[in-house]
Write an enzyme that holds these catalytic residues in place. Structure first.
Site, PDB file in Angstrom:
ATOM      1  N   ARG A  33     -22.915 -11.118  77.751  1.00 17.30           N
ATOM      2  CA  ARG A  33     -22.482  -9.704  77.767  1.00 17.30           C
ATOM      3  C   ARG A  33     -22.864  -9.010  76.458  1.00 17.30           C
ATOM      4  NH1 ARG A  33     -16.852 -10.161  81.154  1.00 17.30           N
ATOM      5  NH2 ARG A  33     -17.824 -11.264  82.886  1.00 17.30           N
ATOM      6  N   GLU A 177      -6.299 -18.850  90.946  1.00 20.28           N
ATOM      7  CA  GLU A 177      -7.338 -17.855  91.231  1.00 20.28           C
ATOM      8  C   GLU A 177      -8.458 -18.443  92.086  1.00 20.28           C
ATOM      9  OE1 GLU A 177      -9.497 -16.406  87.809  1.00 20.28           O
ATOM     10  OE2 GLU A 177     -10.511 -14.866  88.963  1.00 20.28           O
ATOM     11  N   LYS A 219      -4.011 -14.854  91.785  1.00 26.37           N
ATOM     12  CA  LYS A 219      -5.076 -13.916  91.409  1.00 26.37           C
ATOM     13  C   LYS A 219      -6.121 -13.993  92.517  1.00 26.37           C
ATOM     14  CE  LYS A 219      -8.320 -12.661  87.722  1.00 26.37           C
ATOM     15  NZ  LYS A 219      -8.394 -12.388  86.285  1.00 26.37           N
ATOM     16  N   SER A 261     -11.916  -8.251  89.447  1.00 25.80           N
ATOM     17  CA  SER A 261     -12.823  -7.179  89.880  1.00 25.80           C
ATOM     18  C   SER A 261     -14.136  -7.739  90.426  1.00 25.80           C
ATOM     19  CB  SER A 261     -13.067  -6.166  88.763  1.00 25.80           C
ATOM     20  OG  SER A 261     -13.615  -6.756  87.610  1.00 25.80           O
ATOM     21  N   GLY A 262     -14.548  -8.908  89.980  1.00 20.09           N
ATOM     22  CA  GLY A 262     -15.622  -9.653  90.636  1.00 20.09           C
ATOM     23  C   GLY A 262     -17.002  -9.023  90.656  1.00 20.09           C
ATOM     24  N   GLY A 263     -17.244  -8.030  89.828  1.00 21.46           N
ATOM     25  CA  GLY A 263     -18.560  -7.389  89.845  1.00 21.46           C
ATOM     26  C   GLY A 263     -18.556  -6.047  90.564  1.00 21.46           C
ATOM     27  N   ARG A 292     -14.321  -7.322  83.709  1.00 17.20           N
ATOM     28  CA  ARG A 292     -15.400  -6.319  83.660  1.00 17.20           C
ATOM     29  C   ARG A 292     -14.912  -4.903  83.953  1.00 17.20           C
ATOM     30  NH1 ARG A 292     -19.208  -9.954  87.309  1.00 17.20           N
ATOM     31  NH2 ARG A 292     -17.143 -10.808  87.722  1.00 17.20           N
TER      32      ARG A 292
HETATM   33  P1  13P Z   1     -13.644  -9.880  86.557  1.00 18.72           P
HETATM   34  O1  13P Z   1     -12.597  -8.823  86.711  1.00 18.72           O
HETATM   35  O2  13P Z   1     -14.780  -9.471  85.686  1.00 18.72           O
HETATM   36  O3  13P Z   1     -14.077 -10.440  87.889  1.00 18.72           O
HETATM   37  O4  13P Z   1     -12.984 -11.104  85.800  1.00 18.72           O
HETATM   38  C1  13P Z   1     -11.711 -11.504  86.126  1.00 18.72           C
HETATM   39  C2  13P Z   1     -11.522 -12.916  85.817  1.00 18.72           C
HETATM   40  O5  13P Z   1     -10.640 -13.290  85.084  1.00 18.72           O
HETATM   41  C3  13P Z   1     -12.410 -13.897  86.447  1.00 18.72           C
HETATM   42  O6  13P Z   1     -11.884 -15.177  86.309  1.00 18.72           O
END
Ligand code: 13P
Length: 338
Positions: A33, A177, A219, A261-263, A292
């Protein structure tokens, strides 16, 4: 098991109008990043970046807890205060990512398993002493032509359940998660089916491994069309289908559900969460735990330069406010530009 402490922590993590800040990127992910924003990578740069986020004024009103990386939990604010103590002083709970990342699952092409159970009991005791009161373990479920397999879903659910039981013994609330990846051309219906199977298996494993649900946070990934799908489901559909899937699979005893948020874009992440919270009768608080979608924009504004520090904090503060509104079903597209 200290149920009083676990329940108190879990409730505070999903307090009204607040969500979690995921700032637990590994050194490797940070390097990628930072490179994308032309920022030189070093341990001190990562520390400075995290300090910039943690000292943003909206943290107090919009962020209940921060998921830290092992390195950050051992670092200090530039005034000499350990980050965990600093966060506690502003009413934000320190948390810790404890999994050791993913690797290929043997004899399962294209599928991943998460490592990190070895020595976890000992590490948990240390993390509690360092101030962590919740933890995170991320599993990855990939959608492809003949995957995920039931074996991959089960193996990941089992590992998460064993991790969760270890956390609770140590007085630490586990975040479980299971991330169903956004990558692919699949439809929202396919994502629904995979998410449903994943959550069903996860909660069966949590039960079998004596995990106390009242002291556990899920999560989840959202039920959404694949990134490269031809016909993308609307924001309202993502909200409705995600809640439908959770209601089928997640016990009401759980204190709350947070989302990654996953992208997804900043706007989609807020809009989708908002759609869920506009629905009435959800059995649990639904809020954000974004990396992100909370601070990637701020990173790009900062560029590692002192003169951009305040502007980057303003960009982060904006995303905190937008997602806080979304956690209450009060976000609007107009608020983004107001
Ligand atoms: P993102 O919101 O960027 O997907 O990251 C959350 C996270 O903690 C992934 O494990």
């Amino acid at each position: 098991m200290n149920k009083t402490l676990l329940a108190q922590t879990a409730r505070a993590m999903v307090a009204p109008g607040k969500g979690l800040l995921a700032a637990d990127e590994s050194a490797g992910t940070c390097a990628k990043r930072f490179a994308a924003a032309n920022i030189p990578d070093s341990e001190e740069m990562r520390r400075t970046y995290r300090e910039m986020l943690f000292t943003t004024s909206t943290m107090k009103s919009t962020i209940s807890g921060v998921i830290l990386h092992d390195e950050t939990l051992r670092q200090k604010h530039s005034n000499g205060t350990p980050f965990a103590d600093y966060l506690n002083s502003i009413g934000v709970i320190p948390g810790i990512k404890v999994d050791a990342g993913t690797r290929e699952l043997a004899a399962a092409p294209g599928e991943l398993i998460t490592d990190g159970l070895d020595g976890l009991q000992k590490r948990m005791k240390e993390y509690f002493a360092l101030g962590a009161r919740f933890a995170k373990w991320r599993s990855v479920i990939t959608i492809g032509e003949s995957i995920p397999t039931a074996r991959c879903i089960w193996a990941n659910a089992h590992a998460m359940a064993r991790y969760a039981a270890i956390c609770q013994e140590a007085g630490i609330v586990p975040i479980v998660e299971p991330e169903v990846l956004l990558d692919g051309e699949h439809s929202i219906d396919r994502c629904f089916d995979v998410t449903e199977a994943t959550l069903r298996t996860l909660f069966a494993q949590l039960g079998d491994n004596h995990v106390w649900l009242e002291g556990t946070i899920l999560k989840a990934s959202m039920v959404i069309s694949g990134k490269d799908a031809k016909n993308r489901a609307s924001q309202a559909e993502v909200g409705a289908r995600t809640v439908e899937c959770l209601k089928r699979t997640v016990p009401a005893a759980l204190p709350g559900v947070v989302f990654l948020s996953g992208g997804q874009s900043d706007i989609d992440s807020a809009a989708h969460l908002n759609e869920m919270n506009k629905l009435s009768g959800n059995p649990w608080p639904l809020t954000f735990s974004y990396s992100r979608a909370l601070h990637f924009t701020a990173l790009k504004v900062w560029k590692g330069k002192a003169e951009n520090y305040k502007a980057a904090q303003a960009a982060f503060a904006h995303r905190c406010k937008m997602n806080s509104l979304a956690s209450k079903g009060k976000w609007t597209a107009a608020a983004e530009t107001a």
